[in-house]
Write a protein that holds these residues in place. Structure first.
Motif, PDB file in Angstrom:
ATOM      1  N   GLU A 119       0.834  -1.191   0.000  1.00 41.26           N
ATOM      2  CA  GLU A 119       0.000   0.000   0.000  1.00 41.26           C
ATOM      3  C   GLU A 119       0.873   1.247   0.000  1.00 41.26           C
ATOM      4  O   GLU A 119       1.780   1.383   0.817  1.00 41.26           O
ATOM      5  CB  GLU A 119      -0.906   0.012   1.234  1.00 41.26           C
ATOM      6  CG  GLU A 119      -1.933   1.122   1.237  1.00 41.26           C
ATOM      7  CD  GLU A 119      -2.956   0.958   2.346  1.00 41.26           C
ATOM      8  OE1 GLU A 119      -3.997   1.644   2.296  1.00 41.26           O
ATOM      9  OE2 GLU A 119      -2.714   0.150   3.271  1.00 41.26           O
ATOM     10  N   LYS A 120       0.622   2.160  -0.945  1.00 41.20           N
ATOM     11  CA  LYS A 120       1.345   3.431  -0.980  1.00 41.20           C
ATOM     12  C   LYS A 120       0.613   4.382  -1.913  1.00 41.20           C
ATOM     13  O   LYS A 120      -0.124   3.953  -2.811  1.00 41.20           O
ATOM     14  CB  LYS A 120       2.791   3.237  -1.452  1.00 41.20           C
ATOM     15  CG  LYS A 120       2.955   2.847  -2.901  1.00 41.20           C
ATOM     16  CD  LYS A 120       4.427   2.818  -3.280  1.00 41.20           C
ATOM     17  CE  LYS A 120       4.629   2.555  -4.769  1.00 41.20           C
ATOM     18  NZ  LYS A 120       6.042   2.597  -5.164  1.00 41.20           N
ATOM     19  N   PRO A 121       0.803   5.703  -1.721  1.00 45.46           N
ATOM     20  CA  PRO A 121       0.147   6.670  -2.605  1.00 45.46           C
ATOM     21  C   PRO A 121       0.641   6.517  -4.041  1.00 45.46           C
ATOM     22  O   PRO A 121       1.826   6.301  -4.278  1.00 45.46           O
ATOM     23  CB  PRO A 121       0.562   8.026  -2.022  1.00 45.46           C
ATOM     24  CG  PRO A 121       1.005   7.745  -0.632  1.00 45.46           C
ATOM     25  CD  PRO A 121       1.570   6.362  -0.649  1.00 45.46           C
ATOM     26  N   VAL A 122      -0.264   6.628  -4.977  1.00 43.26           N
ATOM     27  CA  VAL A 122       0.083   6.538  -6.395  1.00 43.26           C
ATOM     28  C   VAL A 122      -0.218   7.849  -7.110  1.00 43.26           C
ATOM     29  O   VAL A 122       0.644   8.434  -7.766  1.00 43.26           O
ATOM     30  CB  VAL A 122      -0.677   5.377  -7.069  1.00 43.26           C
ATOM     31  CG1 VAL A 122      -0.384   5.355  -8.567  1.00 43.26           C
ATOM     32  CG2 VAL A 122      -0.299   4.045  -6.438  1.00 43.26           C
ATOM     33  N   VAL A 123      -1.441   8.334  -6.964  1.00 46.97           N
ATOM     34  CA  VAL A 123      -1.835   9.572  -7.650  1.00 46.97           C
ATOM     35  C   VAL A 123      -1.236  10.787  -6.956  1.00 46.97           C
ATOM     36  O   VAL A 123      -0.597  11.634  -7.586  1.00 46.97           O
ATOM     37  CB  VAL A 123      -3.370   9.670  -7.735  1.00 46.97           C
ATOM     38  CG1 VAL A 123      -3.778  11.023  -8.327  1.00 46.97           C
ATOM     39  CG2 VAL A 123      -3.925   8.536  -8.589  1.00 46.97           C
ATOM     40  N   GLU A 124      -1.436  10.903  -5.650  1.00 47.68           N
ATOM     41  CA  GLU A 124      -0.913  12.044  -4.890  1.00 47.68           C
ATOM     42  C   GLU A 124       0.496  11.731  -4.407  1.00 47.68           C
ATOM     43  O   GLU A 124       0.761  11.548  -3.218  1.00 47.68           O
ATOM     44  CB  GLU A 124      -1.840  12.361  -3.713  1.00 47.68           C
ATOM     45  CG  GLU A 124      -3.228  12.816  -4.124  1.00 47.68           C
ATOM     46  CD  GLU A 124      -3.203  14.083  -4.977  1.00 47.68           C
ATOM     47  OE1 GLU A 124      -2.378  14.975  -4.685  1.00 47.68           O
ATOM     48  OE2 GLU A 124      -3.989  14.170  -5.930  1.00 47.68           O
ATOM     49  N   SER A 125       1.418  11.656  -5.340  1.00 46.56           N
ATOM     50  CA  SER A 125       2.805  11.300  -5.046  1.00 46.56           C
ATOM     51  C   SER A 125       3.631  12.554  -4.758  1.00 46.56           C
ATOM     52  O   SER A 125       3.685  13.471  -5.580  1.00 46.56           O
ATOM     53  CB  SER A 125       3.406  10.555  -6.241  1.00 46.56           C
ATOM     54  OG  SER A 125       4.806  10.553  -6.193  1.00 46.56           O
ATOM     55  N   ALA A 126       4.275  12.586  -3.605  1.00 45.63           N
ATOM     56  CA  ALA A 126       5.127  13.721  -3.255  1.00 45.63           C
ATOM     57  C   ALA A 126       6.285  13.856  -4.240  1.00 45.63           C
ATOM     58  O   ALA A 126       6.667  14.967  -4.620  1.00 45.63           O
ATOM     59  CB  ALA A 126       5.651  13.562  -1.831  1.00 45.63           C
ATOM     60  N   LEU A 127       6.837  12.719  -4.683  1.00 45.32           N
ATOM     61  CA  LEU A 127       7.954  12.758  -5.626  1.00 45.32           C
ATOM     62  C   LEU A 127       7.514  13.321  -6.965  1.00 45.32           C
ATOM     63  O   LEU A 127       8.239  14.104  -7.594  1.00 45.32           O
ATOM     64  CB  LEU A 127       8.537  11.357  -5.804  1.00 45.32           C
ATOM     65  CG  LEU A 127       9.797  11.255  -6.669  1.00 45.32           C
ATOM     66  CD1 LEU A 127      10.932  12.080  -6.079  1.00 45.32           C
ATOM     67  CD2 LEU A 127      10.218   9.794  -6.818  1.00 45.32           C
ATOM     68  N   ALA A 128       6.316  12.950  -7.413  1.00 47.60           N
ATOM     69  CA  ALA A 128       5.821  13.473  -8.689  1.00 47.60           C
ATOM     70  C   ALA A 128       5.584  14.974  -8.615  1.00 47.60           C
ATOM     71  O   ALA A 128       5.756  15.689  -9.607  1.00 47.60           O
ATOM     72  CB  ALA A 128       4.540  12.754  -9.088  1.00 47.60           C
ATOM     73  N   LYS A 129       5.201  15.463  -7.454  1.00 47.40           N
ATOM     74  CA  LYS A 129       4.947  16.902  -7.305  1.00 47.40           C
ATOM     75  C   LYS A 129       6.239  17.704  -7.334  1.00 47.40           C
ATOM     76  O   LYS A 129       6.302  18.766  -7.958  1.00 47.40           O
ATOM     77  CB  LYS A 129       4.182  17.162  -6.006  1.00 47.40           C
ATOM     78  CG  LYS A 129       2.735  16.697  -6.050  1.00 47.40           C
ATOM     79  CD  LYS A 129       2.036  16.957  -4.729  1.00 47.40           C
ATOM     80  CE  LYS A 129       0.589  16.487  -4.790  1.00 47.40           C
ATOM     81  NZ  LYS A 129      -0.128  16.681  -3.495  1.00 47.40           N
ATOM     82  N   ARG A 130       7.276  17.232  -6.664  1.00 51.48           N
ATOM     83  CA  ARG A 130       8.523  18.005  -6.609  1.00 51.48           C
ATOM     84  C   ARG A 130       9.483  17.671  -7.736  1.00 51.48           C
ATOM     85  O   ARG A 130      10.322  18.476  -8.114  1.00 51.48           O
ATOM     86  CB  ARG A 130       9.214  17.818  -5.260  1.00 51.48           C
ATOM     87  CG  ARG A 130       9.893  16.478  -5.039  1.00 51.48           C
ATOM     88  CD  ARG A 130      10.864  16.580  -3.864  1.00 51.48           C
ATOM     89  NE  ARG A 130      11.370  15.296  -3.419  1.00 51.48           N
ATOM     90  CZ  ARG A 130      12.404  14.664  -3.975  1.00 51.48           C
ATOM     91  NH1 ARG A 130      13.011  15.173  -5.043  1.00 51.48           N
ATOM     92  NH2 ARG A 130      12.822  13.509  -3.490  1.00 51.48           N
ATOM     93  N   GLY A 131       9.357  16.474  -8.294  1.00 53.60           N
ATOM     94  CA  GLY A 131      10.260  16.069  -9.362  1.00 53.60           C
ATOM     95  C   GLY A 131      11.447  15.290  -8.832  1.00 53.60           C
ATOM     96  O   GLY A 131      11.875  15.450  -7.683  1.00 53.60           O
ATOM     97  N   MET A 132      12.001  14.478  -9.700  1.00 50.41           N
ATOM     98  CA  MET A 132      13.053  13.532  -9.336  1.00 50.41           C
ATOM     99  C   MET A 132      14.433  14.072  -9.700  1.00 50.41           C
ATOM    100  O   MET A 132      14.611  14.750 -10.719  1.00 50.41           O
ATOM    101  CB  MET A 132      12.784  12.218 -10.085  1.00 50.41           C
ATOM    102  CG  MET A 132      13.691  11.072  -9.756  1.00 50.41           C
ATOM    103  SD  MET A 132      13.242   9.588 -10.741  1.00 50.41           S
ATOM    104  CE  MET A 132      11.710   9.106  -9.933  1.00 50.41           C
ATOM    105  N   ARG A 133      15.392  13.787  -8.845  1.00 48.61           N
ATOM    106  CA  ARG A 133      16.802  14.107  -9.129  1.00 48.61           C
ATOM    107  C   ARG A 133      17.500  12.818  -9.583  1.00 48.61           C
ATOM    108  O   ARG A 133      17.372  11.781  -8.941  1.00 48.61           O
ATOM    109  CB  ARG A 133      17.491  14.666  -7.882  1.00 48.61           C
ATOM    110  CG  ARG A 133      16.876  15.956  -7.353  1.00 48.61           C
ATOM    111  CD  ARG A 133      17.610  16.448  -6.115  1.00 48.61           C
ATOM    112  NE  ARG A 133      17.554  15.463  -5.045  1.00 48.61           N
ATOM    113  CZ  ARG A 133      16.604  15.400  -4.133  1.00 48.61           C
ATOM    114  NH1 ARG A 133      15.600  16.268  -4.152  1.00 48.61           N
ATOM    115  NH2 ARG A 133      16.633  14.467  -3.173  1.00 48.61           N
TER     116      ARG A 133
END
Length: 285
Positions: A119-133
């Protein structure tokens, strides 16, 4: 309350799950796997994942543990017993348990099948909001990356190395060209608004999300080039992103210390994520 997992015909609390120490998945990484995203309590694009599972087993000469229809029935029962709204359903097939020998056991050895949910967030992803390094790491994997095997140690090593450099993930590089991420396909959008990603071959995993996103990008009118690109070209990109079952479309905002744009996910990346989420919700089972 613990999760219910599936091991070779049994639904069990995770604390009671056991598998033989002679299982070839443990001894030789002689196994394949799939992860179907769970969204709104259902699986995203699951028939495509099962089709790829079948291909992976075929390429390794592995006898399926049961039919794909039976696997899907087990998956649905797993969703009933683990009623989560977002996350993933993992399944793994190995060649089964046999005395340790580099030669495959005969067909009387029964393949192992396990499943579990996360179980983990998929749509409301913190990483997707800030972007990946992203940092670049050498690609030291074997030459059949199109088979989704459980032999993931080289990818794990690359990810850990990237995180040691302050990045979230690695893009792996072979012969001066980017192959893919540790658990995702890699893309750039050039300054001329061309979407570039490596062409399908035995050098990369043939991503299920990749296939859908490229089709959606074509519908959006984007020019697509399936070709090699270099680390230098990636650092000069207007936008970049990755795709996978667990991350959908996630923007890359920094590559090897070079910020892209204003340091946030770009507009085309955001658009592709939005339309992929719509696609995912239309392809639930």
């Amino acid at each position: 309350m613990s999760r219910v997992v599936y091991v070779n015909g049994e639904f069990l609390p995770e604390e009671e799950a056991k598998i033989s120490i002679f299982d070839r998945g443990f001894l030789f990484a002689d196994g394949v796997y799939e992860v179907s995203t769970i969204l709104d309590g259902k699986m995203v694009d699951n028939p495509a994942h099962l089709e790829r599972l079948g291909r992976s087993m075929y390429e390794l000469g592995m006898t399926p543990p049961c039919s794909m229809e039976e696997i899907e029935v087990i998956q649905q029962e797993m969703l009933k017993r683990n009623p989560i709204q977002e996350g993933g359903l993992y399944l793994q097939v190995t060649r089964g348990a046999a005395d340790r020998d580099f030669v495959y056991p005969d067909e009387s050895t029964r393949s192992s099948l396990i499943m579990f949910t996360q179980e983990k967030p998929v749509v409301e992803s913190a990483l997707a909001k800030r972007g990946m390094r992203i940092s670049f790491q050498p690609d030291i994997r074997w030459q059949r990356r199109d088979i989704k095997t459980v032999g993931l140690l080289p990818a794990s090593m690359a990810k850990v190395a990237a995180q040691g450099e302050g990045a979230d993930d690695a893009w792996m590089v072979e012969d001066g060209k980017v192959t893919e991420g540790t658990s995702n396909n890699a893309y750039i959008i050039t300054q001329d608004d061309v979407l570039v990603t490596k062409a399908r071959s035995n050098k990369i995993l043939h991503g299920i999300t990749r296939k859908a996103v490229l089709a959606l990008a074509k519908e959006e009118g984007l020019t697509i080039e399936e070709r090699d690109f270099t680390p230098e070209e990636a650092k000069l990109a207007k936008e970049a992103f990755v795709t996978s079952a667990s991350t959908f479309v996630t923007g890359v905002v920094n590559i090897d210390g070079q910020q892209l744009g204003n340091g946030t996910p770009g507009p085309m990346t955001i658009r592709l994520r939005e339309i992929y989420i719509d696609f995912a919700r239309q392809n639930l089972s």
